[in-house]
Design a protein around this motif. Structure first.
Motif: not given
Length: 185
Positions: A28-34
């Protein structure tokens, strides 16, 4: 060690090291950052984060430390090395102490939040982390610092701002109740 994209990027791109033991929260955090146009490296533990940064004392694991990391986002509660302990180790390091560290947690425990902020955390985010949180953090880091934090704190509140707002709210309620009591008596 589960590392995200390690390819080189433009100098204006924010590189975030995301640390979480939960694969779901990490994704989730990876997707939001990307989505926010950040380069992301993910690791599954505080120990792996130290290895990535070359702070574990093992010369063989420090090959990646030359990659520039602009922000570290870590879960608070992890087995082994907690996010709080990771924060302390990063802030004790002369090479990495200036890198902002943001703590995430699903538990809104005020003493824990205050402890992290006192130890040098840039912010404390409650899970689930939202896209607006990530965008605000990116702006803060890209523009660099305290002045920007004060400008953006009106949009999304930091833990200190939330505490101030709660005190103000209780003061207003107390004032209204006092006025009502005066008119009734």
């Amino acid at each position: 060690m589960a590392l995200g994209d390690l390819s080189s990027s433009s100098t204006s791109e924010l590189h975030v090291l995301a640390v979480d033991d939960s694969i779901v929260d990490r994704k989730v955090i990876e997707r939001l950052l990307r989505i926010s146009a950040c380069k992301v490296t993910t690791v599954e533990s505080g120990t792996r984060a130290l290895q990535y940064l070359g702070l574990d004392g093992d010369k063989g694991s420090s090959g990646l430390k030359d990659l520039k990391v602009n922000l570290i986002v870590t879960d608070y509660s992890m087995p082994g090395l907690t996010g709080y302990e990771l924060l302390k180790k990063i802030k004790e390091s002369s090479a990495f102490r200036e890198i902002p560290v943001v703590i995430m947690s699903s538990e809104n425990i005020q003493p824990r939040i205050e402890q992290c902020m006192t130890e040098g955390a840039e912010d404390f985010l409650l899970k689930p982390v939202k896209l607006a949180d990530v965008k605000r953090l990116k702006e803060l880091i890209m523009r660099g610092g305290e002045a920007e934090q004060e400008k953006t704190s009106n949009l999304i509140s930091s833990p200190k701002r939330i505490l101030q707002n709660n005190i103000f709210f209780f003061f207003i309620i107390f004032f209204i109740i006092t006025i009502i009591v005066i008119f009734i008596v």
